[in-house]
Design a protein around this motif. Sequence first.
Motif, mmCIF file in Angstrom:
data_model
loop_
_atom_site.group_PDB
_atom_site.id
_atom_site.type_symbol
_atom_site.label_atom_id
_atom_site.label_comp_id
_atom_site.label_asym_id
_atom_site.label_seq_id
_atom_site.Cartn_x
_atom_site.Cartn_y
_atom_site.Cartn_z
ATOM 1 N N GLY A 32 -19.689 -3.046 -26.166
ATOM 2 C CA GLY A 32 -18.635 -2.042 -26.053
ATOM 3 C C GLY A 32 -17.267 -2.697 -26.211
ATOM 4 O O GLY A 32 -16.401 -2.201 -26.937
ATOM 5 N N MET A 33 -17.101 -3.850 -25.540
ATOM 6 C CA MET A 33 -15.837 -4.579 -25.620
ATOM 7 C C MET A 33 -15.575 -5.041 -27.055
ATOM 8 O O MET A 33 -14.448 -4.933 -27.554
ATOM 9 C CB MET A 33 -15.884 -5.780 -24.682
ATOM 10 C CG MET A 33 -14.682 -6.686 -24.741
ATOM 11 S SD MET A 33 -14.881 -8.153 -23.711
ATOM 12 C CE MET A 33 -16.048 -9.103 -24.681
ATOM 13 N N ILE A 34 -16.626 -5.536 -27.723
ATOM 14 C CA ILE A 34 -16.465 -5.996 -29.113
ATOM 15 C C ILE A 34 -16.008 -4.847 -30.002
ATOM 16 O O ILE A 34 -15.092 -4.988 -30.813
ATOM 17 C CB ILE A 34 -17.786 -6.610 -29.626
ATOM 18 C CG1 ILE A 34 -18.079 -7.916 -28.890
ATOM 19 C CG2 ILE A 34 -17.725 -6.846 -31.135
ATOM 20 C CD1 ILE A 34 -19.452 -8.479 -29.165
ATOM 21 N N GLY A 35 -16.621 -3.675 -29.832
ATOM 22 C CA GLY A 35 -16.235 -2.511 -30.619
ATOM 23 C C GLY A 35 -14.794 -2.123 -30.352
ATOM 24 O O GLY A 35 -14.022 -1.861 -31.287
ATOM 25 N N ALA A 36 -14.420 -2.114 -29.070
ATOM 26 C CA ALA A 36 -13.062 -1.714 -28.709
ATOM 27 C C ALA A 36 -12.047 -2.681 -29.307
ATOM 28 O O ALA A 36 -11.011 -2.265 -29.824
ATOM 29 C CB ALA A 36 -12.929 -1.657 -27.185
ATOM 30 N N TYR A 37 -12.355 -3.988 -29.255
ATOM 31 C CA TYR A 37 -11.432 -4.968 -29.810
ATOM 32 C C TYR A 37 -11.398 -4.915 -31.338
ATOM 33 O O TYR A 37 -10.371 -5.214 -31.940
ATOM 34 C CB TYR A 37 -11.764 -6.384 -29.318
ATOM 35 C CG TYR A 37 -10.962 -6.743 -28.086
ATOM 36 C CD1 TYR A 37 -9.676 -7.225 -28.198
ATOM 37 C CD2 TYR A 37 -11.492 -6.544 -26.823
ATOM 38 C CE1 TYR A 37 -8.923 -7.523 -27.083
ATOM 39 C CE2 TYR A 37 -10.746 -6.828 -25.694
ATOM 40 C CZ TYR A 37 -9.462 -7.321 -25.830
ATOM 41 O OH TYR A 37 -8.718 -7.594 -24.716
#
Lengths: 325, 296
Positions: free
Chosen positions: A73-78
């Motif tokens: 999720g964090m990778i997608g958001a970044y």
Amino acid sequence: MKTGGHPSNRRLRIEFLVSLAILLAVAVLPAIVKNAYWQGVIVVSMYFAMLAIAWNILAGYTGQFSLAPATFGMIGAYSTGLLAYYYNTGFAIGISAAIIVSGLIGLVLGRIVLRLRGPYLALTTLSFAEIMRLVISNSIDFTRGDLGLNVPGIFQDRLPYYYMMVLVLLIVQVGLFYLLRSRAGLYLRAIRDDEIAAASRGVRIVYWKTFAFTLSAAICGLAGALYGHFAQFVSPELGLLQQTGVVISMVVIGGLGTMVGPLIGALLVYVASEFLRDVGNYQLVVFALLVIIFARFFRAGLWGILLALFGIRAPRPVAVAPAAE
Amino acid sequence: MLTLDLLINGLIIGVFYALMAIGLSLIFGILKVVNFAHGEFYMVGAYAYTLSALALGISPWVSLPFALLVGLLLGLVVERLLMRPLYSGYTSWGVMRDEYAVIVTFALSIFLINIVDKVVGPYAYKGPALIGISRITIGPLAISGHRLIAAMVAVTVIIVVALIIRYSFWGRQIQAVSQNRLGASLAGIDTAKASAIVFSLAGGLAAVSGALLANIFNPTPDVGVFPAIKSYVIVVLGGMGSVPGSIIASLILGVFESFGGVYISYQYRDTFGLFILILFLLFRPQGLFGEKAREV
């Protein structure tokens, strides 16, 4: 192949219809809940529902217990956040990039951890999660570290975000239903129940395990990107292990390995946690305790209890001989 | 002199890592699961030591055994309440057995962190030092008095535990169960009791580790997270289930981090161990000293 008559497909159909009904209920909810704050709470709970559904594809249907859903999720958001920050791309390109980037990283990680099972897989994905989080929070020149990034929004109001999330969840659930009732779905569950037996019957283990990992990571990335545009802010905290803990608790409380479980788990857990936050931030204490109790005594989760009330038995695990030690 | 300094400091840190990792390794040996709440045993020990010394005003030398006792009890309770299904009713729990262990210990970790956060508060307390001397000079080296004494206590505890496991009646039973659970039970060994002893011992050791380090890393609710991750790296490096392996791996990791923090990158020193863990799991899952698992 015609698989319509199989009892597991009958249960799948029930679960699919119930999850559609739940999404419909969520869709009409703004007619009652007019408060923008609570609409926002439900939007965030839908973000968690996407992560929970994605994690459930891996853990519940393929038997690969990853500890990295929040990380993807964090990778997608970044992905979308950094694109917007440096190149000022629109949200359409950003969100597509988020799906592709997290899917690719998921593909690579999935290939790497193919041979690992149980505690070994958990440890490797946990290390991956911590490394990614430390890298993002330490690359201050590139990501602004723990300060986080501001991400442009898509809409002015809450409500369009709300329906965007409902729509994406709907697409994910429909796609998942057709996946699970196809041959691919049977392969995934066969791998979960007995990998060696599945391989001996000609299931391409490498292909399908990697497929599940990639799909799960891509859905997590999509969820993270949507969340980033909604919150208009992303930070490494999205990838904290506690966030993964929240996702796991949602699935375990709702019902692991079912289509309804992650959905009701996420909506109930997150909305309830908002109430508990008002009482004094006890939400994580309560949920950790609930997860332990559910895992220990009600392994089928809330959905399993509900089915049992209607006289439908929860899926029984296949009995196997004690593992040779 | 920097090199010698780094070496000694690395070895001392390694000794504390070993204290935690031995318990984790024993648990893996006997139940074939990873205890994701291991860092919280450490955290509870650190608080038991610090708060009993600060609130009751007792000597740290009394608080230390008290922390051990709290850790032993916590380990025992956790085993009785949560680990039992792993081996009783074996067949029906055969599927999802690993997943159950991960879920329950992971949730236990979150539970303990947050309950301590609520009850004690999120602030850091400084643990009392075991000895008043702030610096001890040995030849060209200057080491803080507490650090040196604490390391000596840790070495003593490790030696005692290693001897117990190697030679005592219960220790031999534990070895038997971790070699072959079914075989051990056929030979009349009470495997449930052995598991309870191992979990309790692991809790006690982690708690002592937390207590000894409370003066250096002041206890906060999440103080156990990093020591726990280090001990995962160590048990993988040393071979899951091997006690001598985890002791040697602890020392290696301590020294490696100590040098890496200076010569490679201070910012990323916490990621070294994680990379080692992934590399080992992929290319040498039996660790440095472990025996390769054989499937029939």
